[in-house]
Design a protein around this motif. Sequence first.
Motif, PDB file in Angstrom:
ATOM      1  N   GLN A 127       0.837  -1.195   0.000  1.00  0.00           N
ATOM      2  CA  GLN A 127       0.000   0.000   0.000  1.00  0.00           C
ATOM      3  C   GLN A 127       0.872   1.244   0.000  1.00  0.00           C
ATOM      4  N   PRO A 128       0.706   2.135  -0.969  1.00  0.00           N
ATOM      5  CA  PRO A 128       1.572   3.299  -1.063  1.00  0.00           C
ATOM      6  C   PRO A 128       1.135   4.410  -0.116  1.00  0.00           C
ATOM      7  N   PRO A 129       2.061   5.274   0.276  1.00  0.00           N
ATOM      8  CA  PRO A 129       1.683   6.444   1.083  1.00  0.00           C
ATOM      9  C   PRO A 129       0.895   7.429   0.243  1.00  0.00           C
ATOM     10  N   THR A 130       0.052   8.222   0.901  1.00  0.00           N
ATOM     11  CA  THR A 130      -0.709   9.271   0.229  1.00  0.00           C
ATOM     12  C   THR A 130      -0.547  10.567   1.014  1.00  0.00           C
ATOM     13  N   SER A 131      -0.509  11.690   0.309  1.00  0.00           N
ATOM     14  CA  SER A 131      -0.098  12.951   0.918  1.00  0.00           C
ATOM     15  C   SER A 131      -0.987  13.386   2.076  1.00  0.00           C
ATOM     16  N   TRP A 132      -2.309  13.409   1.878  1.00  0.00           N
ATOM     17  CA  TRP A 132      -3.155  13.907   2.949  1.00  0.00           C
ATOM     18  C   TRP A 132      -3.286  12.912   4.086  1.00  0.00           C
ATOM     19  N   ASN A 133      -3.135  11.640   3.817  1.00  0.00           N
ATOM     20  CA  ASN A 133      -3.104  10.658   4.893  1.00  0.00           C
ATOM     21  C   ASN A 133      -1.860  10.828   5.748  1.00  0.00           C
ATOM     22  N   LYS A 134      -0.743  11.150   5.110  1.00  0.00           N
ATOM     23  CA  LYS A 134       0.480  11.406   5.879  1.00  0.00           C
ATOM     24  C   LYS A 134       0.340  12.670   6.720  1.00  0.00           C
ATOM     25  N   ALA A 135      -0.332  13.678   6.168  1.00  0.00           N
ATOM     26  CA  ALA A 135      -0.473  14.953   6.865  1.00  0.00           C
ATOM     27  C   ALA A 135      -1.498  14.887   7.988  1.00  0.00           C
ATOM     28  N   GLY A 136      -2.568  14.119   7.773  1.00  0.00           N
ATOM     29  CA  GLY A 136      -3.625  14.023   8.782  1.00  0.00           C
ATOM     30  C   GLY A 136      -4.277  12.670   8.761  1.00  0.00           C
ATOM     31  N   PRO A 137      -3.620  11.649   9.295  1.00  0.00           N
ATOM     32  CA  PRO A 137      -4.137  10.280   9.189  1.00  0.00           C
ATOM     33  C   PRO A 137      -5.491  10.063   9.846  1.00  0.00           C
ATOM     34  N   SER A 138      -5.837  10.861  10.841  1.00  0.00           N
ATOM     35  CA  SER A 138      -7.136  10.699  11.484  1.00  0.00           C
ATOM     36  C   SER A 138      -8.255  11.361  10.682  1.00  0.00           C
ATOM     37  N   GLU A 139      -7.897  12.180   9.699  1.00  0.00           N
ATOM     38  CA  GLU A 139      -8.890  12.906   8.918  1.00  0.00           C
ATOM     39  C   GLU A 139      -9.029  12.386   7.489  1.00  0.00           C
ATOM     40  N   TYR A 140      -7.948  11.881   6.929  1.00  0.00           N
ATOM     41  CA  TYR A 140      -7.944  11.501   5.519  1.00  0.00           C
ATOM     42  C   TYR A 140      -7.356  10.099   5.381  1.00  0.00           C
ATOM     43  N   GLY A 141      -8.245   9.123   5.217  1.00  0.00           N
ATOM     44  CA  GLY A 141      -7.804   7.745   5.129  1.00  0.00           C
ATOM     45  C   GLY A 141      -7.287   7.394   3.748  1.00  0.00           C
ATOM     46  N   PHE A 142      -6.683   6.223   3.637  1.00  0.00           N
ATOM     47  CA  PHE A 142      -6.182   5.766   2.339  1.00  0.00           C
ATOM     48  C   PHE A 142      -7.332   5.579   1.352  1.00  0.00           C
ATOM     49  N   TYR A 143      -8.431   5.003   1.820  1.00  0.00           N
ATOM     50  CA  TYR A 143      -9.529   4.709   0.898  1.00  0.00           C
ATOM     51  C   TYR A 143     -10.323   5.960   0.560  1.00  0.00           C
ATOM     52  N   SER A 144     -10.723   6.722   1.569  1.00  0.00           N
ATOM     53  CA  SER A 144     -11.461   7.974   1.364  1.00  0.00           C
ATOM     54  C   SER A 144     -12.667   7.801   0.439  1.00  0.00           C
ATOM     55  N   ASN A 145     -13.387   6.701   0.651  1.00  0.00           N
ATOM     56  CA  ASN A 145     -14.639   6.511  -0.076  1.00  0.00           C
ATOM     57  C   ASN A 145     -15.706   7.440   0.496  1.00  0.00           C
ATOM     58  N   VAL A 146     -16.556   7.962  -0.365  1.00  0.00           N
ATOM     59  CA  VAL A 146     -17.664   8.784   0.105  1.00  0.00           C
ATOM     60  C   VAL A 146     -18.581   7.895   0.952  1.00  0.00           C
ATOM     61  N   ASN A 147     -18.755   8.290   2.213  1.00  0.00           N
ATOM     62  CA  ASN A 147     -19.513   7.463   3.146  1.00  0.00           C
ATOM     63  C   ASN A 147     -20.255   8.356   4.131  1.00  0.00           C
ATOM     64  N   PRO A 148     -21.579   8.454   4.005  1.00  0.00           N
ATOM     65  CA  PRO A 148     -22.330   9.333   4.905  1.00  0.00           C
ATOM     66  C   PRO A 148     -22.346   8.875   6.349  1.00  0.00           C
ATOM     67  N   GLU A 149     -21.905   7.645   6.606  1.00  0.00           N
ATOM     68  CA  GLU A 149     -21.913   7.114   7.963  1.00  0.00           C
ATOM     69  C   GLU A 149     -20.590   7.322   8.691  1.00  0.00           C
ATOM     70  N   VAL A 150     -19.606   7.856   7.994  1.00  0.00           N
ATOM     71  CA  VAL A 150     -18.304   8.118   8.612  1.00  0.00           C
ATOM     72  C   VAL A 150     -18.012   9.608   8.485  1.00  0.00           C
ATOM     73  N   ASP A 151     -18.114  10.310   9.597  1.00  0.00           N
ATOM     74  CA  ASP A 151     -17.908  11.752   9.580  1.00  0.00           C
ATOM     75  C   ASP A 151     -16.432  12.113   9.545  1.00  0.00           C
ATOM     76  N   HIS A 152     -16.162  13.258   8.983  1.00  0.00           N
ATOM     77  CA  HIS A 152     -14.856  13.879   9.156  1.00  0.00           C
ATOM     78  C   HIS A 152     -14.778  14.311  10.623  1.00  0.00           C
ATOM     79  N   PRO A 153     -13.605  14.267  11.251  1.00  0.00           N
ATOM     80  CA  PRO A 153     -13.519  14.658  12.667  1.00  0.00           C
ATOM     81  C   PRO A 153     -14.047  16.051  12.958  1.00  0.00           C
ATOM     82  N   ARG A 154     -14.104  16.910  11.926  1.00  0.00           N
ATOM     83  CA  ARG A 154     -14.513  18.295  12.167  1.00  0.00           C
ATOM     84  C   ARG A 154     -15.865  18.664  11.551  1.00  0.00           C
ATOM     85  N   TRP A 155     -16.507  17.746  10.843  1.00  0.00           N
ATOM     86  CA  TRP A 155     -17.831  18.033  10.297  1.00  0.00           C
ATOM     87  C   TRP A 155     -18.502  16.729   9.863  1.00  0.00           C
ATOM     88  N   SER A 156     -19.801  16.817   9.667  1.00  0.00           N
ATOM     89  CA  SER A 156     -20.590  15.657   9.260  1.00  0.00           C
ATOM     90  C   SER A 156     -20.440  15.415   7.758  1.00  0.00           C
TER      91      SER A 156
END
Length: 311
Positions: A241-270
């Motif tokens: 699995q390769p590194p990704t820029s925003w996952n490296k910068a904020g792993p709790s906010e931007y996951g590797f998959y980053s699939n659109v998912n209404p059931e998984v909120d961003h830590p700072r907004w719905s």
Amino acid sequence: MAKRWTNKLTRSDVTPEPIFMNRRKVLAGLGLGAGAAGLGGLALSGMPGAALAQDDMALEPNAWEEITSYCNYYEFGTRKDDPAKNAHMLTTEPWSITIDGLVDRPGDYALGDILSQMTVEERIYRFRCVEAWSMVVPWNGFELADLLDLAGVKPEAQYVAFETVYRPEEMPGTRYPVLDWPYVEGLRLDEARHPLTLMATGLYGKPMPNQNGAPIRLVVPWKYGFKSIKSIVRITLTDKQPPTSWNKAGPSEYGFYSNVNPEVDHPRWSQASERKIGGGLFAKRVPTLMFNGYEEEVAALYDGMDLKANY
């Protein structure tokens, strides 16, 4: 091999050109900034004859100069007018993509040679930003799977890594440690081979402007926009699995998959709902669709996975 996917959206679903071009003005009115820069910002251009549905909802567009001076492309600076001021410095011709790693035919592939062997088609896709706004965009491009076939993928390959051009002499924003340059992204191989995954060379019938990812970028419509890496110069097939820029910068906010998912909120907004660009400033938010409305096409890719853990 193109035409593997049948579009269910029509011209009437396309975000009207004035609204598409004016989206940053709308966001500014909502008090939203670039909370997730590097989102694979959309090109700012239009197609003659684009459907102008719901004219009463259309906002008066900014001048072309205003529109193209308000973009996210941190390699050219973090201010909204930096890309338009500085992107002209980026040399996009000639352009080549290095394809390496676990491939049969590694090498530097000239973009012109690639395009001569691809079928460029229009794809009308939903686009969902991680900042919880959305639109419908007609892209021009070809399926990434065809490019991978051109290079030949070895059986042991499991992932595809992408890299944006990195030229500090042409990209003044890279002189600052906003991100770990160069910008990188990645997909699982089955995601990359999916018929929806596009290598886009234009939209609204025009070439991609420099400040929006010229001359070629990725579009993965069931993922948040920052996965759509711009100005690609390297594609690497790998078994890790390769590194990704925003996952490296904020792993709790931007996951590797980053699939659109209404059931998984961003830590700072719905992420449960979104504002449709074109609905007007006071339009009600609409529910976000799982996988951005492409659940039927892509859900099988994630059978058995915990999508909250693998966000």
